[in-house]
Design an enzyme around this catalytic site. Structure first.
Site, PDB file in Angstrom:
ATOM      1  N   ARG A  24       0.827  -1.211   0.000  1.00  0.00           N
ATOM      2  CA  ARG A  24       0.000   0.000   0.000  1.00  0.00           C
ATOM      3  C   ARG A  24       0.857   1.254   0.000  1.00  0.00           C
ATOM      4  O   ARG A  24       2.062   1.219   0.259  1.00  0.00           O
ATOM      5  CB  ARG A  24      -0.898   0.022   1.253  1.00  0.00           C
ATOM      6  CG  ARG A  24      -0.095  -0.023   2.557  1.00  0.00           C
ATOM      7  CD  ARG A  24      -0.983  -0.049   3.781  1.00  0.00           C
ATOM      8  NE  ARG A  24      -0.193  -0.111   5.003  1.00  0.00           N
ATOM      9  CZ  ARG A  24      -0.506   0.470   6.140  1.00  0.00           C
ATOM     10  NH1 ARG A  24      -1.616   1.175   6.241  1.00  0.00           N
ATOM     11  NH2 ARG A  24       0.259   0.369   7.205  1.00  0.00           N
ATOM     12  N   THR A 135      11.850   3.346   8.898  1.00  0.00           N
ATOM     13  CA  THR A 135      11.455   2.723   7.638  1.00  0.00           C
ATOM     14  C   THR A 135      11.816   3.586   6.442  1.00  0.00           C
ATOM     15  O   THR A 135      11.557   4.791   6.428  1.00  0.00           O
ATOM     16  CB  THR A 135       9.941   2.454   7.629  1.00  0.00           C
ATOM     17  OG1 THR A 135       9.616   1.583   8.720  1.00  0.00           O
ATOM     18  CG2 THR A 135       9.504   1.813   6.329  1.00  0.00           C
ATOM     19  N   LYS A 160      15.176   0.090   8.100  1.00  0.00           N
ATOM     20  CA  LYS A 160      14.286  -0.983   7.661  1.00  0.00           C
ATOM     21  C   LYS A 160      13.841  -0.648   6.238  1.00  0.00           C
ATOM     22  O   LYS A 160      13.072   0.293   6.022  1.00  0.00           O
ATOM     23  CB  LYS A 160      13.079  -1.101   8.588  1.00  0.00           C
ATOM     24  CG  LYS A 160      12.107  -2.198   8.190  1.00  0.00           C
ATOM     25  CD  LYS A 160      10.974  -2.292   9.203  1.00  0.00           C
ATOM     26  CE  LYS A 160       9.950  -3.303   8.788  1.00  0.00           C
ATOM     27  NZ  LYS A 160       8.854  -3.435   9.765  1.00  0.00           N
ATOM     28  N   LYS A 162      11.986  -1.187   2.773  1.00  0.00           N
ATOM     29  CA  LYS A 162      10.828  -1.826   2.159  1.00  0.00           C
ATOM     30  C   LYS A 162      11.175  -2.275   0.737  1.00  0.00           C
ATOM     31  O   LYS A 162      11.702  -1.487  -0.061  1.00  0.00           O
ATOM     32  CB  LYS A 162       9.642  -0.863   2.118  1.00  0.00           C
ATOM     33  CG  LYS A 162       9.098  -0.483   3.492  1.00  0.00           C
ATOM     34  CD  LYS A 162       8.395  -1.647   4.169  1.00  0.00           C
ATOM     35  CE  LYS A 162       7.698  -1.226   5.459  1.00  0.00           C
ATOM     36  NZ  LYS A 162       7.008  -2.348   6.113  1.00  0.00           N
ATOM     37  N   ASP A 190      12.375  -5.658   4.537  1.00  0.00           N
ATOM     38  CA  ASP A 190      10.977  -6.056   4.748  1.00  0.00           C
ATOM     39  C   ASP A 190      10.278  -6.200   3.398  1.00  0.00           C
ATOM     40  O   ASP A 190      10.027  -5.222   2.711  1.00  0.00           O
ATOM     41  CB  ASP A 190      10.257  -5.013   5.606  1.00  0.00           C
ATOM     42  CG  ASP A 190       8.842  -5.439   5.969  1.00  0.00           C
ATOM     43  OD1 ASP A 190       8.430  -6.550   5.595  1.00  0.00           O
ATOM     44  OD2 ASP A 190       8.137  -4.648   6.636  1.00  0.00           O
ATOM     45  N   GLU A 218      12.249  -9.651   6.748  1.00  0.00           N
ATOM     46  CA  GLU A 218      10.926  -9.737   7.359  1.00  0.00           C
ATOM     47  C   GLU A 218       9.871 -10.192   6.356  1.00  0.00           C
ATOM     48  O   GLU A 218       9.799  -9.669   5.246  1.00  0.00           O
ATOM     49  CB  GLU A 218      10.548  -8.368   7.940  1.00  0.00           C
ATOM     50  CG  GLU A 218       9.220  -8.340   8.657  1.00  0.00           C
ATOM     51  CD  GLU A 218       8.971  -7.012   9.358  1.00  0.00           C
ATOM     52  OE1 GLU A 218       7.827  -6.792   9.809  1.00  0.00           O
ATOM     53  OE2 GLU A 218       9.908  -6.191   9.445  1.00  0.00           O
ATOM     54  N   ASP A 243       6.182 -11.688  10.476  1.00  0.00           N
ATOM     55  CA  ASP A 243       5.325 -10.572  10.882  1.00  0.00           C
ATOM     56  C   ASP A 243       3.862 -10.951  10.690  1.00  0.00           C
ATOM     57  O   ASP A 243       3.201 -11.432  11.601  1.00  0.00           O
ATOM     58  CB  ASP A 243       5.682  -9.315  10.089  1.00  0.00           C
ATOM     59  CG  ASP A 243       4.825  -8.104  10.470  1.00  0.00           C
ATOM     60  OD1 ASP A 243       4.047  -8.201  11.450  1.00  0.00           O
ATOM     61  OD2 ASP A 243       4.909  -7.068   9.796  1.00  0.00           O
ATOM     62  N   LYS A 267       3.090  -7.131  17.041  1.00  0.00           N
ATOM     63  CA  LYS A 267       2.427  -5.838  16.878  1.00  0.00           C
ATOM     64  C   LYS A 267       1.102  -5.883  17.628  1.00  0.00           C
ATOM     65  O   LYS A 267       0.327  -6.836  17.477  1.00  0.00           O
ATOM     66  CB  LYS A 267       2.183  -5.531  15.390  1.00  0.00           C
ATOM     67  CG  LYS A 267       3.447  -5.264  14.601  1.00  0.00           C
ATOM     68  CD  LYS A 267       3.152  -4.995  13.131  1.00  0.00           C
ATOM     69  CE  LYS A 267       4.435  -4.709  12.358  1.00  0.00           C
ATOM     70  NZ  LYS A 267       4.187  -4.561  10.899  1.00  0.00           N
ATOM     71  N   CYS A 295       5.071  -1.751  14.744  1.00  0.00           N
ATOM     72  CA  CYS A 295       3.847  -0.963  14.727  1.00  0.00           C
ATOM     73  C   CYS A 295       3.365  -0.838  13.293  1.00  0.00           C
ATOM     74  O   CYS A 295       4.104  -1.075  12.343  1.00  0.00           O
ATOM     75  CB  CYS A 295       4.059   0.424  15.343  1.00  0.00           C
ATOM     76  SG  CYS A 295       5.247   1.468  14.455  1.00  0.00           S
ATOM     77  N   ASP A 320      10.824  -1.724  16.012  1.00  0.00           N
ATOM     78  CA  ASP A 320      10.461  -1.004  14.790  1.00  0.00           C
ATOM     79  C   ASP A 320       9.286  -0.101  15.161  1.00  0.00           C
ATOM     80  O   ASP A 320       8.141  -0.382  14.842  1.00  0.00           O
ATOM     81  CB  ASP A 320      10.093  -2.002  13.688  1.00  0.00           C
ATOM     82  CG  ASP A 320       9.549  -1.316  12.436  1.00  0.00           C
ATOM     83  OD1 ASP A 320      10.012  -0.206  12.123  1.00  0.00           O
ATOM     84  OD2 ASP A 320       8.666  -1.907  11.775  1.00  0.00           O
ATOM     85  N   ASP A 322       8.841   3.386  14.630  1.00  0.00           N
ATOM     86  CA  ASP A 322       9.164   4.675  14.012  1.00  0.00           C
ATOM     87  C   ASP A 322       7.942   5.497  13.628  1.00  0.00           C
ATOM     88  O   ASP A 322       8.078   6.558  13.020  1.00  0.00           O
ATOM     89  CB  ASP A 322      10.044   4.453  12.774  1.00  0.00           C
ATOM     90  CG  ASP A 322       9.365   3.571  11.729  1.00  0.00           C
ATOM     91  OD1 ASP A 322       8.312   2.986  12.034  1.00  0.00           O
ATOM     92  OD2 ASP A 322       9.906   3.455  10.617  1.00  0.00           O
TER      93      ASP A 322
END
Length: 360
Positions: A24, A135, A160, A162, A190, A218, A243, A267, A295, A320, A322
């Site tokens: 997303r 991130t 981290k 993406k 991730d 991840e 995750d 989470k 989160c 994580d 942030d």
């Protein structure tokens, strides 16, 4: 002291820049906030983001769950009856984990305030300082490199990154970032379920062969592909972090026993709050598996609740958290101090948040 009412509100916080993953793109934090009121006037606060692509929860479903199911179940219950409260919270409606998490953290906030103690000390008190990564959204490589350098210049030691949208091009992404930030910065990758099992092994192996020194990868494959997680974990040397595959204590046991991951990302929005997250911590500790606390795109209130859990439990070795660093403004008053990569826990009672926008 008993629960008198649960008030529901909404917050809107613009992000400093768009947040992009394999699943997303988000421009704003638009969360539901709640306040639990007691007969004595003591209040506790909670927050829940609508993360439909991960938890299935929307703003409407969170409001409906809290208003029509959770509130009638909990109003009138004594705060000292924590076990009873959490049993009612978890059985009055199935799933709806984000709504449950908001109420769960508000109950813990109240309970810690009642005992005049910071929440992290009530939960275990392992440390008072938590280091978080930050991130880096998936974008064209030059933009990701620039964002990574900016994060390092602001004091972040852990990135981290993406990935998960362009297959083997992700190797080039990580190579360029590693070259730019140097060897001392930790890099976490991730994929957000963006690869299949064989593709994940191919990509991670390529990163290993290039000496990119990745701390962990991840959720490389689909959340429900436990066999795929097992295949990836057994075919690479880089640690694999689960995750989206782990929402519950049952998921954690199943995945650990099947060798589906080396680490677990907890989470609160997946577990339904701190009460169930503590069960995963206990399971992980029994099996000798370290945890990360993570989160969604959340404001300072719910991230602070997660930070209290991270500070409390020694089995949580990575963070994580942030969310507040990605927001353009911080509309909350009180709570832990967010000092770039460090979260310094409040010594005031509860989660520490004393004023929440969107609530009377």
């Amino acid at each position: 002291m008993f629960i008198k009412n649960i008030e529901i509100g909404e917050i809107f916080i613009p992000l400093a820049r768009p947040f992009k993953t394999a699943l997303r793109t988000v421009n704003n934090v638009e969360d539901i906030v709640i306040k639990i009121e007691t007969d004595t006037g003591l209040t506790g606060f909670g927050e829940a983001p609508p993360t439909a692509v991960i938890t299935g929860d929307t703003k409407g479903s969170i409001v409906t769950a809290v208003r029509d199911f959770i509130t009638p179940a909990l109003v009138g219950m004594e705060l000292d009856n924590l076990d009873g409260i959490f049993n009612k919270l978890n059985t009055c409606i199935v799933k709806n984990t984000s709504a449950k998490a908001a109420v769960d953290m508000a109950v813990y906030d109240l309970y810690a305030k009642q005992h005049n103690t910071p929440l992290y000390k009530l939960l275990g008190g392992n440390k008072n300082l938590v280091e978080t990564d930050i991130t880096i959204s998936v974008n064209p490589i030059p933009e990701m490199v620039a964002d990574s350098l900016d994060a390092v210049n602001h004091g972040f030691n852990i990135l981290k990154i993406k990935v998960g949208k362009e297959g083997l091009m992700d190797v080039e992404r990580i190579r360029a970032i590693r070259e730019a930030v140097g060897s001392e910065i930790k890099i976490r990758v991730d994929a957000n379920q963006g690869w299949n099992a064989k593709q994940a092994v191919q990509i991670i192996t390529a990163m290993e062969e290039k000496g990119l020194n990745i701390e962990l990868v991840e959720q490389p494959v689909s959340a429900h592909d436990f066999k795929g997680m097992q295949y990836v974990t057994s075919h690479v040397t880089t640690p694999i972090l689960a995750d989206e595959s782990v929402f519950s204590a049952e998921d954690a046991i199943n995945l650990i026993q099947k060798g589906g991951a080396d680490l677990i990302n907890i989470k609160l929005m997946k577990t339904g709050g701190i009460y169930n997250a503590l069960k995963i911590c206990d399971i992980a500790e029994i099996y000798g598996v370290e945890c990360m606390i993570g989160c969604m795109l959340e404001g300072k209130l719910s991230v602070s609740a997660a930070a209290h859990l991270a500070a409390a439990k020694g089995v949580i070795t990575k963070a994580d958290l942030d969310g507040p660093s990605l927001c353009k403004i911080d509309p909350f008053t009180g709570g832990p101090l967010y000092e770039e990569n460090l979260i310094r826990m409040n010594e005031t009672p509860g989660i520490g948040i004393i004023e929440v926008p969107g609530l009377n």
